[in-house]
Design a protein around this motif. Sequence first.
Motif, PDB file in Angstrom:
ATOM      1  N   MET A   1       0.838  -1.166  -0.065  1.00  0.00           N
ATOM      2  CA  MET A   1       0.017  -0.127   0.088  1.00  0.00           C
ATOM      3  C   MET A   1       1.174   1.083  -0.020  1.00  0.00           C
ATOM      4  O   MET A   1       2.093   1.225   0.504  1.00  0.00           O
ATOM      5  CB  MET A   1      -0.775   0.013   1.350  1.00  0.00           C
ATOM      6  N   VAL A   2       0.539   2.184  -0.721  1.00  0.00           N
ATOM      7  CA  VAL A   2       1.320   3.527  -0.915  1.00  0.00           C
ATOM      8  C   VAL A   2       0.415   4.569  -0.260  1.00  0.00           C
ATOM      9  O   VAL A   2      -0.895   4.529  -0.186  1.00  0.00           O
ATOM     10  CB  VAL A   2       1.951   3.764  -2.122  1.00  0.00           C
ATOM     11  N   PHE A   3       1.054   5.667   0.185  1.00  0.00           N
ATOM     12  CA  PHE A   3       0.101   6.766   0.800  1.00  0.00           C
ATOM     13  C   PHE A   3       0.564   8.152   0.179  1.00  0.00           C
ATOM     14  O   PHE A   3       1.723   8.449  -0.009  1.00  0.00           O
ATOM     15  CB  PHE A   3       0.425   6.760   2.243  1.00  0.00           C
ATOM     16  N   GLY A   4      -0.589   8.838  -0.439  1.00  0.00           N
ATOM     17  CA  GLY A   4      -0.225  10.136  -1.014  1.00  0.00           C
ATOM     18  C   GLY A   4      -0.212  11.233   0.217  1.00  0.00           C
ATOM     19  O   GLY A   4      -0.229  12.599  -0.129  1.00  0.00           O
ATOM     20  N   ASN A   5      -0.425  10.642   1.256  1.00  0.00           N
ATOM     21  CA  ASN A   5      -0.731  11.829   2.183  1.00  0.00           C
ATOM     22  C   ASN A   5       0.382  11.745   3.228  1.00  0.00           C
ATOM     23  O   ASN A   5       0.362  11.938   4.457  1.00  0.00           O
ATOM     24  CB  ASN A   5      -2.029  11.689   3.068  1.00  0.00           C
ATOM     25  N   MET A   6       1.696  11.391   2.822  1.00  0.00           N
ATOM     26  CA  MET A   6       2.814  11.755   3.675  1.00  0.00           C
ATOM     27  C   MET A   6       3.782  12.854   3.559  1.00  0.00           C
ATOM     28  O   MET A   6       4.946  12.947   3.949  1.00  0.00           O
ATOM     29  CB  MET A   6       3.732  10.520   3.201  1.00  0.00           C
ATOM     30  N   GLY A   7       2.996  14.030   3.337  1.00  0.00           N
ATOM     31  CA  GLY A   7       3.492  15.116   3.267  1.00  0.00           C
ATOM     32  C   GLY A   7       3.592  16.067   1.747  1.00  0.00           C
ATOM     33  O   GLY A   7       3.054  15.709   1.027  1.00  0.00           O
ATOM     34  N   GLU A   8       4.647  16.866   1.821  1.00  0.00           N
ATOM     35  CA  GLU A   8       4.622  17.814   0.475  1.00  0.00           C
ATOM     36  C   GLU A   8       5.258  17.075  -0.464  1.00  0.00           C
ATOM     37  O   GLU A   8       5.429  17.596  -1.581  1.00  0.00           O
ATOM     38  CB  GLU A   8       5.291  19.145   0.917  1.00  0.00           C
ATOM     39  N   THR A   9       5.986  15.633  -0.306  1.00  0.00           N
ATOM     40  CA  THR A   9       6.747  15.115  -1.190  1.00  0.00           C
ATOM     41  C   THR A   9       5.769  14.000  -1.830  1.00  0.00           C
ATOM     42  O   THR A   9       6.105  13.204  -2.496  1.00  0.00           O
ATOM     43  CB  THR A   9       7.842  14.588  -1.000  1.00  0.00           C
ATOM     44  N   SER A  10       4.393  14.144  -1.257  1.00  0.00           N
ATOM     45  CA  SER A  10       3.497  12.924  -1.853  1.00  0.00           C
ATOM     46  C   SER A  10       2.323  13.569  -2.640  1.00  0.00           C
ATOM     47  O   SER A  10       1.955  14.644  -1.966  1.00  0.00           O
ATOM     48  CB  SER A  10       3.243  12.163  -0.638  1.00  0.00           C
ATOM     49  N   CYS A  11       1.654  12.702  -3.230  1.00  0.00           N
ATOM     50  CA  CYS A  11       0.369  13.260  -3.894  1.00  0.00           C
ATOM     51  C   CYS A  11      -0.435  12.251  -4.530  1.00  0.00           C
ATOM     52  O   CYS A  11       0.213  10.940  -4.611  1.00  0.00           O
ATOM     53  CB  CYS A  11       0.606  14.470  -4.963  1.00  0.00           C
ATOM     54  N   THR A  12      -1.621  12.408  -4.920  1.00  0.00           N
ATOM     55  CA  THR A  12      -2.316  11.495  -5.506  1.00  0.00           C
ATOM     56  C   THR A  12      -3.170  12.102  -6.747  1.00  0.00           C
ATOM     57  O   THR A  12      -3.498  13.423  -6.620  1.00  0.00           O
ATOM     58  CB  THR A  12      -3.411  10.748  -4.499  1.00  0.00           C
ATOM     59  N   GLY A  13      -3.605  11.189  -7.709  1.00  0.00           N
ATOM     60  CA  GLY A  13      -4.063  11.993  -8.861  1.00  0.00           C
ATOM     61  C   GLY A  13      -5.007  10.934  -9.794  1.00  0.00           C
ATOM     62  O   GLY A  13      -4.900   9.631  -9.439  1.00  0.00           O
ATOM     63  N   VAL A  14      -5.896  11.433 -10.541  1.00  0.00           N
ATOM     64  CA  VAL A  14      -6.637  10.628 -11.666  1.00  0.00           C
ATOM     65  C   VAL A  14      -6.419  11.443 -12.973  1.00  0.00           C
ATOM     66  O   VAL A  14      -6.329  12.708 -13.199  1.00  0.00           O
ATOM     67  CB  VAL A  14      -7.979  10.562 -11.258  1.00  0.00           C
ATOM     68  N   GLY A  15      -6.534  10.693 -14.178  1.00  0.00           N
ATOM     69  CA  GLY A  15      -6.512  11.532 -15.271  1.00  0.00           C
ATOM     70  C   GLY A  15      -6.713  10.635 -16.411  1.00  0.00           C
ATOM     71  O   GLY A  15      -6.931   9.329 -16.301  1.00  0.00           O
ATOM     72  N   PHE A  16      -6.587  11.114 -17.675  1.00  0.00           N
ATOM     73  CA  PHE A  16      -7.073  10.518 -18.894  1.00  0.00           C
ATOM     74  C   PHE A  16      -5.890  10.781 -20.085  1.00  0.00           C
ATOM     75  O   PHE A  16      -5.242  11.736 -19.716  1.00  0.00           O
ATOM     76  CB  PHE A  16      -8.299  11.006 -19.398  1.00  0.00           C
ATOM     77  N   THR A  17      -5.479  10.026 -20.772  1.00  0.00           N
ATOM     78  CA  THR A  17      -4.361  10.268 -21.788  1.00  0.00           C
ATOM     79  C   THR A  17      -4.985  10.909 -22.723  1.00  0.00           C
ATOM     80  O   THR A  17      -4.215  11.584 -23.657  1.00  0.00           O
ATOM     81  CB  THR A  17      -4.080   8.768 -22.291  1.00  0.00           C
ATOM     82  N   ARG A  18      -6.331  11.095 -22.906  1.00  0.00           N
ATOM     83  CA  ARG A  18      -6.859  12.302 -23.757  1.00  0.00           C
ATOM     84  C   ARG A  18      -8.114  13.101 -23.380  1.00  0.00           C
ATOM     85  O   ARG A  18      -8.623  12.714 -22.020  1.00  0.00           O
ATOM     86  CB  ARG A  18      -7.517  11.646 -25.056  1.00  0.00           C
ATOM     87  N   ASP A  19      -8.455  14.033 -23.865  1.00  0.00           N
ATOM     88  CA  ASP A  19      -9.732  14.767 -23.310  1.00  0.00           C
ATOM     89  C   ASP A  19     -10.836  13.806 -23.489  1.00  0.00           C
ATOM     90  O   ASP A  19     -11.176  13.756 -24.665  1.00  0.00           O
ATOM     91  CB  ASP A  19      -9.938  16.015 -23.914  1.00  0.00           C
ATOM     92  N   PRO A  20     -11.522  13.381 -22.488  1.00  0.00           N
ATOM     93  CA  PRO A  20     -12.640  12.436 -22.729  1.00  0.00           C
ATOM     94  C   PRO A  20     -13.795  13.170 -23.532  1.00  0.00           C
ATOM     95  O   PRO A  20     -14.776  12.461 -23.885  1.00  0.00           O
ATOM     96  CB  PRO A  20     -13.166  11.975 -21.282  1.00  0.00           C
ATOM     97  N   GLY A  21     -13.544  14.691 -23.293  1.00  0.00           N
ATOM     98  CA  GLY A  21     -14.980  15.191 -23.874  1.00  0.00           C
ATOM     99  C   GLY A  21     -14.761  15.589 -25.473  1.00  0.00           C
ATOM    100  O   GLY A  21     -15.681  15.402 -26.059  1.00  0.00           O
ATOM    101  N   SER A  22     -13.541  15.706 -25.834  1.00  0.00           N
ATOM    102  CA  SER A  22     -13.087  16.001 -27.325  1.00  0.00           C
ATOM    103  C   SER A  22     -12.490  15.162 -27.919  1.00  0.00           C
ATOM    104  O   SER A  22     -12.590  14.774 -29.086  1.00  0.00           O
ATOM    105  CB  SER A  22     -12.412  17.399 -27.108  1.00  0.00           C
ATOM    106  N   GLY A  23     -11.923  14.329 -27.205  1.00  0.00           N
ATOM    107  CA  GLY A  23     -11.089  13.204 -27.947  1.00  0.00           C
ATOM    108  C   GLY A  23      -9.533  13.687 -28.148  1.00  0.00           C
ATOM    109  O   GLY A  23      -8.757  12.773 -28.582  1.00  0.00           O
ATOM    110  N   ASP A  24      -9.351  14.800 -27.860  1.00  0.00           N
ATOM    111  CA  ASP A  24      -8.143  15.709 -28.353  1.00  0.00           C
ATOM    112  C   ASP A  24      -7.047  14.924 -27.578  1.00  0.00           C
ATOM    113  O   ASP A  24      -7.419  14.659 -26.344  1.00  0.00           O
ATOM    114  CB  ASP A  24      -8.018  17.108 -28.000  1.00  0.00           C
TER     115      ASP A  24
END
Length: 105
Positions: A1-24
């Motif tokens: 298990m990994v933690f994105g809440n371990m301080g300012e050197t950690s983070c978490t995120g979500v994304g897409f390889t393309r814009d899901p609205g336009s497909g760009d």
Amino acid sequence: MVFGNMGETSCTGVGFTRDPGSGDKVFYGEFLVNAQGEDVVSGIRTPSPISELKDWNEGVYDKLREITAMLEQHYKDMQDFEFTVQDGVLYMLQTRNGKRNGRRR
């Protein structure tokens, strides 16, 4: 298990390889520093655009772009992905074919 809440050197995120609205072919998503996954989607805190990840940690951003490009090429479809950075180390949590919005008329 990994933690994105371990301080300012950690983070978490979500994304897409393309814009899901336009497909760009635009890197699209959000991330939060010092947070866990549910914090990104809960609405309690305002996430930053994934483009700002480069300012936060350019090495992590470049590695994430490299991995997500490989994933899209491998699966031959836009990818929806989740990631966590713990103490400056990138961990890919999941990927799947991304859902798109309906065609606009």
